[in-house]
Scaffold this active site. Sequence first.
Site, PDB file in Angstrom:
ATOM      1  N   ARG A  63       0.828  -1.210   0.000  1.00  0.00           N
ATOM      2  CA  ARG A  63       0.000   0.000   0.000  1.00  0.00           C
ATOM      3  C   ARG A  63       0.866   1.264   0.000  1.00  0.00           C
ATOM      4  O   ARG A  63       0.535   2.260  -0.651  1.00  0.00           O
ATOM      5  CB  ARG A  63      -0.908  -0.011   1.235  1.00  0.00           C
ATOM      6  CG  ARG A  63      -1.857   1.171   1.339  1.00  0.00           C
ATOM      7  CD  ARG A  63      -2.822   0.957   2.510  1.00  0.00           C
ATOM      8  NE  ARG A  63      -3.862   1.968   2.594  1.00  0.00           N
ATOM      9  CZ  ARG A  63      -3.860   2.968   3.486  1.00  0.00           C
ATOM     10  NH1 ARG A  63      -2.870   3.085   4.349  1.00  0.00           N
ATOM     11  NH2 ARG A  63      -4.851   3.831   3.521  1.00  0.00           N
ATOM     12  N   HIS A  67       0.509   4.270  -2.555  1.00  0.00           N
ATOM     13  CA  HIS A  67       0.201   5.635  -2.114  1.00  0.00           C
ATOM     14  C   HIS A  67       1.322   6.614  -2.468  1.00  0.00           C
ATOM     15  O   HIS A  67       1.099   7.825  -2.497  1.00  0.00           O
ATOM     16  CB  HIS A  67      -0.101   5.657  -0.614  1.00  0.00           C
ATOM     17  CG  HIS A  67      -1.496   5.236  -0.290  1.00  0.00           C
ATOM     18  ND1 HIS A  67      -2.222   5.746   0.768  1.00  0.00           N
ATOM     19  CD2 HIS A  67      -2.322   4.352  -0.910  1.00  0.00           C
ATOM     20  CE1 HIS A  67      -3.432   5.186   0.787  1.00  0.00           C
ATOM     21  NE2 HIS A  67      -3.507   4.331  -0.219  1.00  0.00           N
ATOM     22  N   ASN A  95      -3.939   9.003   4.093  1.00  0.00           N
ATOM     23  CA  ASN A  95      -2.766   8.438   4.764  1.00  0.00           C
ATOM     24  C   ASN A  95      -2.807   8.583   6.278  1.00  0.00           C
ATOM     25  O   ASN A  95      -2.240   7.751   7.008  1.00  0.00           O
ATOM     26  CB  ASN A  95      -1.488   9.136   4.270  1.00  0.00           C
ATOM     27  CG  ASN A  95      -1.192   8.865   2.801  1.00  0.00           C
ATOM     28  OD1 ASN A  95      -1.501   7.780   2.298  1.00  0.00           O
ATOM     29  ND2 ASN A  95      -0.621   9.837   2.117  1.00  0.00           N
ATOM     30  N   HIS A 194      -5.534  -6.552  -1.846  1.00  0.00           N
ATOM     31  CA  HIS A 194      -6.324  -6.760  -0.624  1.00  0.00           C
ATOM     32  C   HIS A 194      -6.516  -8.249  -0.307  1.00  0.00           C
ATOM     33  O   HIS A 194      -7.333  -8.592   0.531  1.00  0.00           O
ATOM     34  CB  HIS A 194      -7.672  -6.044  -0.739  1.00  0.00           C
ATOM     35  CG  HIS A 194      -7.563  -4.553  -0.599  1.00  0.00           C
ATOM     36  ND1 HIS A 194      -8.623  -3.692  -0.781  1.00  0.00           N
ATOM     37  CD2 HIS A 194      -6.507  -3.755  -0.286  1.00  0.00           C
ATOM     38  CE1 HIS A 194      -8.219  -2.441  -0.586  1.00  0.00           C
ATOM     39  NE2 HIS A 194      -6.938  -2.450  -0.291  1.00  0.00           N
TER      40      HIS A 194
END
Length: 351
Positions: A63, A67, A95, A194
Amino acid sequence: MLGLSATAFCCMVFVLIGGVPFSNAQLDPSFYNSTCSNLDSIVRGVLTNVSQSDPRMLGSLIRLHFHDCFVQGCDASILLNDTATIVSEQSAPPNNNSIRGLDVINQIKTAVENACPNTVSCADILALSAEISSDLANGPTWQVPLGRRDSLTANNSLAAQNLPAPTFNLTRLKSNFDNQNLSTTDLVALSGGHTIGRGQCRFFVDRLYNFSNTGNPDSTLNTTYLQTLQAICPNGGPGTNLTDLDPTTPDTFDSNYYSNLQVGKGLFQSDQELFSRNGSDTISIVNSFANNQTLFFENFVASMIKMGNIGVLTGSQGEIRTQCNAVNGNSSGLATVVTKESSEDGMASSF
Ligand SMILES: *[C@@H]1O[C@H](CO)[C@@H](O)[C@H](O)[C@H]1NC(C)=O
Ligand SMILES: *[C@@H]1O[C@H](CO)[C@@H](O)[C@H](O)[C@H]1NC(C)=O
Ligand SMILES: *[C@@H]1O[C@H](CO)[C@@H](O)[C@H](O)[C@H]1NC(C)=O
Ligand SMILES: *[C@@H]1O[C@H](CO)[C@@H](O)[C@H](O)[C@H]1NC(C)=O
Ligand SMILES: *[C@@H]1O[C@H](CO)[C@@H](O)[C@H](O)[C@H]1NC(C)=O
Ligand SMILES: *[C@@H]1O[C@H](CO)[C@@H](O)[C@H](O)[C@H]1NC(C)=O
Ligand SMILES: *[C@@H]1O[C@H](CO)[C@@H](O)[C@H](O)[C@H]1NC(C)=O
Ligand SMILES: *[C@@H]1O[C@H](CO)[C@@H](O)[C@H](O)[C@H]1NC(C)=O
Ligand SMILES: *[C@@H]1O[C@H](CO)[C@@H](O)[C@H](O)[C@H]1NC(C)=O
Ligand SMILES: *[C@@H]1O[C@H](CO)[C@@H](O)[C@H](O)[C@H]1NC(C)=O
Ligand SMILES: *[C@@H]1O[C@H](CO)[C@@H](O)[C@H](O)[C@H]1NC(C)=O
Ligand SMILES: *[C@@H]1O[C@H](CO)[C@@H](O)[C@H](O)[C@H]1NC(C)=O
């Protein structure tokens, strides 16, 4: 249609593995072969250790790379702390209190600097960490194109704008990915990240009690799964409880994420939308990944490489940071004044 796109992805991977530069990217998996030949094993050593006590970290690091890439490209901008001139991306809503692994990246950077000083960028450490995390969770492996350099800036408002939220519907998800030149197949493949990791209640609690202010739970949620989630996330609770993103095999990187979607067990709205939005072109992709894990892995690899190419700095652009959380020479001159104190003390005294 899916078969065609999978074939195209497959060939793109081969081109990169063959070391032939991809037309619009100057990255190369052998970039550090002569300057930091042990890079992969250094990163792997730290992550192997960390994942033994904190398996969730593997999802957190995938992740973190994502990001980073969606905000002015894969340039480690997400790692920069607040300074007088930089507003950190870390406090942007997508975040804030949810990104993890900054300390792990620093641990890796310290080990890498000891072996190969001033050579390896923080942006490349993020990209490599994502691949090794997939590997350590039994997911796919690939040769990570390298040679990124680190940014001199961060962009907090762009983080707020570009990163998809777990409450997004399919239209908004597609739009955020399209803004990064990522396709619908990339969206479905990358959502498969995920298959590992955890989610906080605050990101999906509206689905359990009052979805879109209807007064009812989200009707696409499997009813037994709904009950399980309601027990973990009480209505009006603090929202910080955690649950598995893949309730079937929480720490194994596999295609169960997609078979969960087929029975209403996507944790976030942004997950379940891929299957439950009637008439959507994502449904057949979910079904094909649920039915064929090899196909999912191939597409995940191709999409990770594509994402890893977004807005990269190369050549003499940017810099190789010595500390991932700060631009070089930007310790307000403290580095020269404070000799024995830690950088933390130095930063604190400048406030
Ligand atoms: C770079 O190193 C990797 C890992 O040792 C190896 O697989 C690859 O063939 C090397 N590439 C080149 C161009 O030497
Ligand atoms: C991993 O942990 C072991 C034992 O805890 C330690 O000896 C080793 O140095 C660690 N390796 C890394 C790369 O942190
Ligand atoms: C980030 O979280 C802290 C609480 O930990 C909160 O005080 C702050 O307002 C949040 N910032 C943003 C921009 O939401
Ligand atoms: C952040 O990005 C936006 C949109 O590209 C731009 O207008 C703004 O100037 C950037 N801010 C910083 C601090 O770079
Ligand atoms: C998706 O969300 C956006 C923003 O909340 C909204 O305007 C749009 O109507 C939604 N689309 C669908 C198909 O629900
Ligand atoms: C997407 O592609 C367009 C056209 O090639 C380009 O101008 C733009 O910079 C790309 N966006 C990103 C985020 O790479
Ligand atoms: C759902 O949310 C709306 C808007 O906040 C509120 O008016 C309504 O009372 C809520 N319904 C329930 C059952 O909590
Ligand atoms: C979730 O949070 C609530 C309230 O803080 C707590 O009472 C409950 O035990 C937690 N449940 C789980 C499964 O962690
Ligand atoms: C809900 O999940 C159970 C397995 O836990 C499954 O047997 C059932 O078919 C699912 N329901 C729906 C509507 O998908
Ligand atoms: C999709 O269509 C079915 C019936 O065809 C309906 O029961 C269901 O509510 C619809 N789902 C959504 C999310 O609109
Ligand atoms: C699964 O996908 C792989 C990779 O695209 C393909 O080679 C294989 O034939 C597929 N298997 C089945 C049973 O369709
Ligand atoms: C960045 O912030 C973290 C957490 O607040 C802190 O531990 C670290 O020392 C900071 N690093 C720098 C270089 O300012």
